[in-house]
Design an enzyme around this catalytic site. Structure first.
Site, mmCIF file in Angstrom:
data_model
loop_
_atom_site.group_PDB
_atom_site.id
_atom_site.type_symbol
_atom_site.label_atom_id
_atom_site.label_comp_id
_atom_site.label_asym_id
_atom_site.label_seq_id
_atom_site.Cartn_x
_atom_site.Cartn_y
_atom_site.Cartn_z
ATOM 1 N N ALA A 1 -6.470 57.310 91.849
ATOM 2 C CA ALA A 1 -6.718 56.218 92.807
ATOM 3 C C ALA A 1 -6.741 54.895 92.068
ATOM 4 O O ALA A 1 -7.659 54.080 92.213
ATOM 5 C CB ALA A 1 -8.019 56.459 93.562
ATOM 6 N N TYR B 1 -4.105 51.511 90.854
ATOM 7 C CA TYR B 1 -3.315 50.567 91.662
ATOM 8 C C TYR B 1 -2.185 51.276 92.406
ATOM 9 O O TYR B 1 -1.966 51.039 93.596
ATOM 10 C CB TYR B 1 -2.729 49.472 90.769
ATOM 11 C CG TYR B 1 -3.776 48.587 90.164
ATOM 12 C CD1 TYR B 1 -4.372 47.588 90.918
ATOM 13 C CD2 TYR B 1 -4.203 48.767 88.855
ATOM 14 C CE1 TYR B 1 -5.350 46.775 90.381
ATOM 15 C CE2 TYR B 1 -5.183 47.957 88.305
ATOM 16 C CZ TYR B 1 -5.756 46.962 89.071
ATOM 17 O OH TYR B 1 -6.737 46.168 88.534
ATOM 18 N N ALA C 1 0.064 46.350 86.659
ATOM 19 C CA ALA C 1 -0.530 46.625 87.971
ATOM 20 C C ALA C 1 0.401 46.115 89.063
ATOM 21 O O ALA C 1 0.543 46.733 90.126
ATOM 22 C CB ALA C 1 -1.878 45.937 88.065
ATOM 23 N N GLU D 1 -6.387 38.737 76.130
ATOM 24 C CA GLU D 1 -7.360 38.519 77.224
ATOM 25 C C GLU D 1 -8.781 38.871 76.760
ATOM 26 O O GLU D 1 -9.741 38.184 77.088
ATOM 27 C CB GLU D 1 -6.973 39.356 78.444
ATOM 28 C CG GLU D 1 -5.726 38.824 79.148
ATOM 29 C CD GLU D 1 -5.661 39.212 80.616
ATOM 30 O OE1 GLU D 1 -5.938 40.377 80.928
ATOM 31 O OE2 GLU D 1 -5.333 38.342 81.441
HETATM 32 P P1 FAD Z 1 -4.579 52.945 86.865
HETATM 33 O O1 FAD Z 1 -4.768 51.744 87.716
HETATM 34 O O2 FAD Z 1 -5.062 52.888 85.468
HETATM 35 O O3 FAD Z 1 -5.256 54.171 87.614
HETATM 36 C C1 FAD Z 1 -5.248 55.498 87.146
HETATM 37 C C2 FAD Z 1 -6.285 56.268 87.958
HETATM 38 O O4 FAD Z 1 -6.202 57.658 87.625
HETATM 39 C C3 FAD Z 1 -7.729 55.853 87.672
HETATM 40 O O5 FAD Z 1 -8.429 55.686 88.873
HETATM 41 C C4 FAD Z 1 -8.301 57.007 86.859
HETATM 42 O O6 FAD Z 1 -9.687 57.190 87.049
HETATM 43 C C5 FAD Z 1 -7.514 58.191 87.439
HETATM 44 N N1 FAD Z 1 -7.419 59.315 86.526
HETATM 45 C C6 FAD Z 1 -7.025 59.292 85.230
HETATM 46 N N2 FAD Z 1 -7.038 60.544 84.727
HETATM 47 C C7 FAD Z 1 -7.445 61.354 85.723
HETATM 48 C C8 FAD Z 1 -7.646 62.765 85.814
HETATM 49 N N3 FAD Z 1 -7.406 63.576 84.789
HETATM 50 N N4 FAD Z 1 -8.067 63.259 86.992
HETATM 51 C C9 FAD Z 1 -8.299 62.452 88.060
HETATM 52 N N5 FAD Z 1 -8.120 61.133 88.026
HETATM 53 C C10 FAD Z 1 -7.695 60.582 86.870
HETATM 54 N N6 FAD Z 1 -1.292 44.394 84.663
HETATM 55 C C11 FAD Z 1 -0.914 43.328 85.414
HETATM 56 O O7 FAD Z 1 0.000 43.453 86.247
HETATM 57 N N7 FAD Z 1 -1.512 42.102 85.269
HETATM 58 C C12 FAD Z 1 -2.550 41.899 84.422
HETATM 59 O O8 FAD Z 1 -3.079 40.795 84.325
HETATM 60 C C13 FAD Z 1 -2.994 43.006 83.635
HETATM 61 N N8 FAD Z 1 -4.054 42.861 82.813
HETATM 62 C C14 FAD Z 1 -4.538 43.943 82.155
HETATM 63 C C15 FAD Z 1 -5.701 43.785 81.386
HETATM 64 C C16 FAD Z 1 -6.233 44.876 80.723
HETATM 65 C C17 FAD Z 1 -7.504 44.695 79.936
HETATM 66 C C18 FAD Z 1 -5.600 46.142 80.809
HETATM 67 C C19 FAD Z 1 -6.198 47.337 80.098
HETATM 68 C C20 FAD Z 1 -4.441 46.308 81.561
HETATM 69 C C21 FAD Z 1 -3.901 45.217 82.238
HETATM 70 N N9 FAD Z 1 -2.753 45.337 83.035
HETATM 71 C C22 FAD Z 1 -2.321 44.266 83.778
HETATM 72 C C23 FAD Z 1 -2.037 46.636 83.147
HETATM 73 C C24 FAD Z 1 -2.490 47.375 84.393
HETATM 74 O O9 FAD Z 1 -3.889 47.469 84.420
HETATM 75 C C25 FAD Z 1 -1.869 48.783 84.476
HETATM 76 O O10 FAD Z 1 -0.475 48.641 84.364
HETATM 77 C C26 FAD Z 1 -2.232 49.426 85.804
HETATM 78 O O11 FAD Z 1 -3.609 49.691 85.843
HETATM 79 C C27 FAD Z 1 -1.444 50.727 86.038
HETATM 80 O O12 FAD Z 1 -1.778 51.242 87.292
HETATM 81 P P2 FAD Z 1 -1.761 52.810 87.549
HETATM 82 O O13 FAD Z 1 -1.911 52.980 89.029
HETATM 83 O O14 FAD Z 1 -0.610 53.445 86.884
HETATM 84 O O15 FAD Z 1 -3.054 53.366 86.790
#
Ligand code: FAD
Length: 419
Positions: free
Chosen positions: A26, A28, A333, A185
């Site tokens: 859950a 982004y 994200a 950041e």
């Molecule tokens: P995530 O949003 O990381 O979500 C993954 C989900 O899976 C989480 O809820 C987690 O709890 C769940 N999960 C993981 N493993 C398991 C498991 N085994 N079982 C059940 N659930 C699980 N991007 C931008 O576009 N702009 C920005 O300004 C930016 N700034 C950033 C700043 C920081 C400090 C960081 C660390 C990243 C930043 N990013 C930014 C990158 C962005 O955060 C990621 O690209 C984005 O979060 C990816 O989304 P996602 O849906 O793939 O994963």
């Protein structure tokens, strides 16, 4: 009034035959898919299950603030049940342990789930490139738990410093590995947080060292050079020391060994080494047997995994090529959320018929914060720095809340201190 036997049997058969959509993560990407999916798939078309480790979603993009202690971690998370349609989506709080593609099954810590369609949005894990000791001794900036730990750890070092007869400079030395987006950041937040900590714990600011070690020849690779200069100048003015073109070679309980190519390595004694130099896709994706590059699966234009017509992968676990540059888009994200919209639409079309849509990223810009009131970035092709960039950063943060949870969530969790 009860159902007649014949009607009940028909309803039961329909329920049994309904395809099962399971969404993992859950974040982004996953949350965006779920909130949009109910628009494209009706209650009689499919059963929808969302699995996430925690009962909350956290803003990964705000974890540098929670880690430095400039924003409380509770401001960076919200309950998943508050943003999903609970009458349509079955939320399972559990940890995914494995994906058995051949059996169309997901193994959880507390059970199993069968699926007809799977969406994988498990995000990323830190990439340590095999550097010795990083996994064991360095702090990542990854989620609420790692951020809370890092914030508390830094504070503990300051609190301990004046209690010991022998004053240890390594308690006041913070090393940040990586001067990419996350590293910069975090440094911006530290630059603001350290003076507060010094005041709170009676520590002279001149005794605190914040050192950034970056192996690449530049800070913020891919950013406009003028914006890079601005960011470096601002951070240096606020006490950050940069060691550019310098690689972290090893991390130990005492600190790090760093060095430039062909030069004598240097030992930096530090109780706080933070690793912010890259991520790789979730290991569960690799272990499931998908062909991958550093845990990221190069997905088809419709976001399905090659050779798996019922599996979509999005966000940091996916790799999507930019045809103009012939390089993958960096994992963000912004892309994960846009992919969520396409995945929701495509699931609807797979189930109800229609041609699948190709994902077309719409990159609106990128802004890196330098603390609460400063930032650098490019938005709609315009270079921004200082207050206008910081304003835009907050607009971007608020927009992501709005897209998932509407006005209510934005008002509850948004950032409105613009100046
Ligand atoms: P995530 O949003 O990381 O979500 C993954 C989900 O899976 C989480 O809820 C987690 O709890 C769940 N999960 C993981 N493993 C398991 C498991 N085994 N079982 C059940 N659930 C699980 N991007 C931008 O576009 N702009 C920005 O300004 C930016 N700034 C950033 C700043 C920081 C400090 C960081 C660390 C990243 C930043 N990013 C930014 C990158 C962005 O955060 C990621 O690209 C984005 O979060 C990816 O989304 P996602 O849906 O793939 O994963």
């Amino acid at each position: 009034m009860g159902l007649t036997k014949a009607k009940k049997e028909k309803v039961d058969v329909m329920a049994l035959n309904k395809p099962k959509i399971v969404i993992l993560g859950a974040g982004y990407g996953g949350l965006m898919t779920v909130t949009r999916l109910t628009k494209y798939v009706g209650p009689n078309d499919a059963d929808i299950t969302l699995v996430n480790k925690h009962n909350y979603h956290y803003e990964t993009t705000w974890m540098h603030e929670a880690s430095a202690g400039t924003l409380h971690h509770d401001r960076c998370r919200y309950q998943i049940k508050d943003v999903i349609n609970q009458s349509r989506v079955n939320f399972v709080q559990d940890t995914v342990k494995a994906i058995k593609i051949d059996e169309k099954k997901v193994v959880l810590a507390n059970g199993e789930l069968q699926y007809d369609y799977l969406v994988i949005g498990l995000g990323a894990v830190p990439e340590t490139f095999g550097i010795k000791g990083l996994k064991e001794y360095a702090f990542p900036i990854a989620n609420i738990n790692t951020s809370r730990l890092l914030r508390e750890h830094i504070e503990l070092q300051f609190a301990t410093y004046n209690t010991e007869a022998e004053k240890r400079p390594d308690r006041l030395t913070i090393v940040v590995g990586g001067a990419g987006f996350t590293g910069i950041e975090f440094l911006g937040e530290l630059a603001a947080r350290v003076p507060e900590l010094c005041k709170e714990y009676d520590v002279d600011r001149s005794l605190v060292r914040i050192i950034c070690v970056e192996a690449a020849p530049t800070v913020l690779p891919g950013f406009d050079p003028e914006l890079v200069d601005y960011a470096v100048h601002y951070l240096e003015e606020n006490g950050v020391e940069f060691k550019i073109g310098t690689a972290v070679q090893e991390c130990t309980p005492e600190g790090v060994r760093v060095g430039k190519k062909d030069e004598e390595p240097e030992q930096i004694k530090s109780q706080t080494v933070v690793w912010a130099a890259g991520v790789r896709g979730h290991p569960i994706v690799e272990e499931a047997g998908f062909e991958n590059m550093r845990g990221r699966v190069k997905v088809n234009p419709d976001l399905r995994a090659p050779g798996h017509d019922n599996v979509f992968i999005l966000g940091d676990s996916s790799l999507f090529m930019n045809e103009d540059t012939e390089r993958p888009y960096p994992p963000t994200a912004q892309i994960a959320m846009q992919q969520g919209i396409t995945v929701a639409k495509n699931l609807g079309r797979l189930i109800k018929g229609g041609e699948l849509e190709e994902f077309k990223p719409d990159i609106k810009g990128t802004v890196a914060s330098l603390g609460e009131h400063n930032a650098v970035g490019v938005v709609y092709g315009r270079k921004l720095k200082g207050t206008p960039a910081s304003f835009m950063k907050k607009v971007i943060d608020n927009r992501s809340l709005f897209m998932i949870g509407g006005l209510g969530l934005t008002l509850k969790k948004g950032k409105f201190k613009f100046f």
